[in-house]
Design an enzyme around this catalytic site. Sequence first.
Site, PDB file in Angstrom:
ATOM      1  N   LYS A  47      25.787 -33.035  -9.996  1.00 54.49           N
ATOM      2  CA  LYS A  47      25.508 -32.299  -8.757  1.00 54.49           C
ATOM      3  C   LYS A  47      24.608 -33.016  -7.768  1.00 54.49           C
ATOM      4  CE  LYS A  47      25.340 -27.915  -8.538  1.00 54.49           C
ATOM      5  NZ  LYS A  47      24.581 -26.671  -8.529  1.00 54.49           N
ATOM      6  N   SER A  89     -13.471 -20.125  10.435  1.00 57.58           N
ATOM      7  CA  SER A  89     -12.110 -20.568  10.762  1.00 57.58           C
ATOM      8  C   SER A  89     -12.022 -22.093  10.771  1.00 57.58           C
ATOM      9  CB  SER A  89     -11.700 -20.011  12.132  1.00 57.58           C
ATOM     10  OG  SER A  89     -12.694 -20.294  13.101  1.00 57.58           O
ATOM     11  N   GLU A  93      18.882 -25.917   2.629  1.00 58.14           N
ATOM     12  CA  GLU A  93      18.443 -24.634   2.058  1.00 58.14           C
ATOM     13  C   GLU A  93      16.980 -24.358   2.393  1.00 58.14           C
ATOM     14  OE1 GLU A  93      21.445 -24.464  -1.797  1.00 58.14           O
ATOM     15  OE2 GLU A  93      19.588 -25.576  -1.942  1.00 58.14           O
ATOM     16  N   SER A 151      20.447 -32.175  -9.733  1.00 55.64           N
ATOM     17  CA  SER A 151      20.091 -31.062 -10.609  1.00 55.64           C
ATOM     18  C   SER A 151      19.408 -31.634 -11.840  1.00 55.64           C
ATOM     19  CB  SER A 151      21.368 -30.317 -10.993  1.00 55.64           C
ATOM     20  OG  SER A 151      21.195 -29.673 -12.235  1.00 55.64           O
ATOM     21  N   TYR A 187     -12.040  -8.748  23.270  1.00 62.78           N
ATOM     22  CA  TYR A 187     -11.984  -9.637  22.116  1.00 62.78           C
ATOM     23  C   TYR A 187     -12.359  -8.907  20.828  1.00 62.78           C
ATOM     24  CZ  TYR A 187     -12.821 -13.361  18.818  1.00 62.78           C
ATOM     25  OH  TYR A 187     -12.765 -14.142  17.703  1.00 62.78           O
ATOM     26  N   HIS A 223      34.620 -13.506  10.318  1.00 62.97           N
ATOM     27  CA  HIS A 223      34.447 -12.848   9.001  1.00 62.97           C
ATOM     28  C   HIS A 223      34.636 -13.847   7.862  1.00 62.97           C
ATOM     29  CE1 HIS A 223      35.023  -9.085  11.320  1.00 62.97           C
ATOM     30  NE2 HIS A 223      35.992  -9.776  11.891  1.00 62.97           N
TER      31      HIS A 223
HETATM   32  N1  ARG Z   1     -13.404 -18.623  15.912  1.00 65.50           N
HETATM   33  C1  ARG Z   1     -13.345 -17.542  16.820  1.00 65.50           C
HETATM   34  C2  ARG Z   1     -11.856 -17.171  17.079  1.00 65.50           C
HETATM   35  O1  ARG Z   1     -11.047 -17.973  16.795  1.00 65.50           O
HETATM   36  C3  ARG Z   1     -13.993 -17.908  18.106  1.00 65.50           C
HETATM   37  C4  ARG Z   1     -14.388 -16.747  18.945  1.00 65.50           C
HETATM   38  C5  ARG Z   1     -15.544 -16.023  18.313  1.00 65.50           C
HETATM   39  N2  ARG Z   1     -16.028 -14.993  19.171  1.00 65.50           N
HETATM   40  C6  ARG Z   1     -16.815 -14.001  18.775  1.00 65.50           C
HETATM   41  N3  ARG Z   1     -17.158 -13.126  19.658  1.00 65.50           N
HETATM   42  N4  ARG Z   1     -17.221 -13.911  17.522  1.00 65.50           N
HETATM   43  O2  ARG Z   1     -11.512 -16.124  17.549  1.00 65.50           O
END
Ligand code: ARG
Length: 442
Positions: free
Chosen positions: A271, A13, A278, A265, A305, A144
């Site tokens: 235009k 991540s 938009e 445009s 988790y 409307h």
């Molecule tokens: N990068 C992970 C997340 O955002 C951190 C937590 C990871 N925890 C685990 N048990 N692998 O969720």
Amino acid sequence: MNRNLRKQNFISSFDFDKRLAPYDIAGALAHVKMLSKCRIISDGDAKKIIKGLGAIADDLKRGKSLPSAEDVHYAVEKELIKRIGVVGGKMHAARSRNDQVATDLKLYLKDEIKNIVSSLLSVQRAILKVARNNIDAIMPGYTHLKQAQPILFSHHMMAYFQMFERDIKRFKNCYDNLDESPLGSAALAGTSFPIDRGISAKLMGFARVSENSIDSVSDRDFATEFIASAAILMLHTSRLAEDLIIWSSDEFDFVKIAAQFTSGSSIMPQKRNPDFLEIIRGKTGRIYGNLTSILTILKGLPLSYNRDLQEAQIPLFDTADTLKDVLAVLSEIISSLKLNHEKMEEAFKNDYILATEVADYLTKKGLPFRTAHGITKKIVEHAIKNKKNLSELKLSEYKKFSGYFKSDIHNRLNIKNVIESKKSLGGTSRLSVGKQIAKAKT
Ligand code: ARG
């Protein structure tokens, strides 16, 4: 790229969560200070870690980046150990990446909510200014998208002020709800170390500590609530964008969007298109997508988790980034709006928009409103057939439809008088709109 590396990338991540680094460090500092206060690590070790973390934070502010790692939490730890040695690893006692990431995200959102609320206040100030500077501009009010009753332009704009007022309340409520520290929940079960979660919570500026460690590491309600609030806010910005787009069309021509918020445009030289508005309208769909995305990621996850939760960061960050851009652009567009009062008045092609006044007139003379409505409908049909405005019909013509009409009917058939007569609370008279503006200013 070899196959192993690609596998690593798949679960990494770091590309998106590296923005959490300042919050990860703030959380680590609070945690380490708490660990030393509770005698879980020595003062000497804590000092080294605190100094190291401080130096990393300073370098980040100067634009230095962290070493690449699976995620920001590993990256901070890796950098710390590189700088101060294995003692850096002591900071991870009594915590887990699971409570860590929940903590980081909450700290991040607390800052973002403050930014967003302050941007919303700027948008509101811009609305107040355009309403005040054009307090007398009149235009047809629509239902409307058909002309319904005459209104003040300022009244219409102040409607958006109220919507943004509710958005601010929603974001503040979201802030209050998330203002509890998950840190010390560890992986899910809490910890056998004699920690004091209140100490770290206070150091990070949280109002409270969370009550249940399993909930704490599983919970992303706060992120969902933030995106939901954002979705409603975008609904409002999108409607405002749409009103401005309609009003700036060649047919309406009520307002001019400043040139820097339009674009030309590639084929039609005459235009100027309202692209910025938009794009605001279009980005609304994207935020709705983010809401659907996070809700779908969360549904069906068993406690506690699960790594799926990492994916929820992507719609969250995208939402905060998008909101900030949208609000900045919107407040400038409103501030630079030029109104064409004449076109707004010319939009009243006839005075049939005053038909309700005729019905109200008869009602005030004693007829039930429903009866008055029926009579007025016939009068309007008569006026249309004879190609006349309501104000052009003679008293003798009115009397043919009802004996209740007296010579004062013609006074009522003036658009400005009609607007001024709507003195009810929240109504469109200058008096009522003036009160809304005065209240809004406080
Ligand atoms: N990068 C992970 C997340 O955002 C951190 C937590 C990871 N925890 C685990 N048990 N692998 O969720």
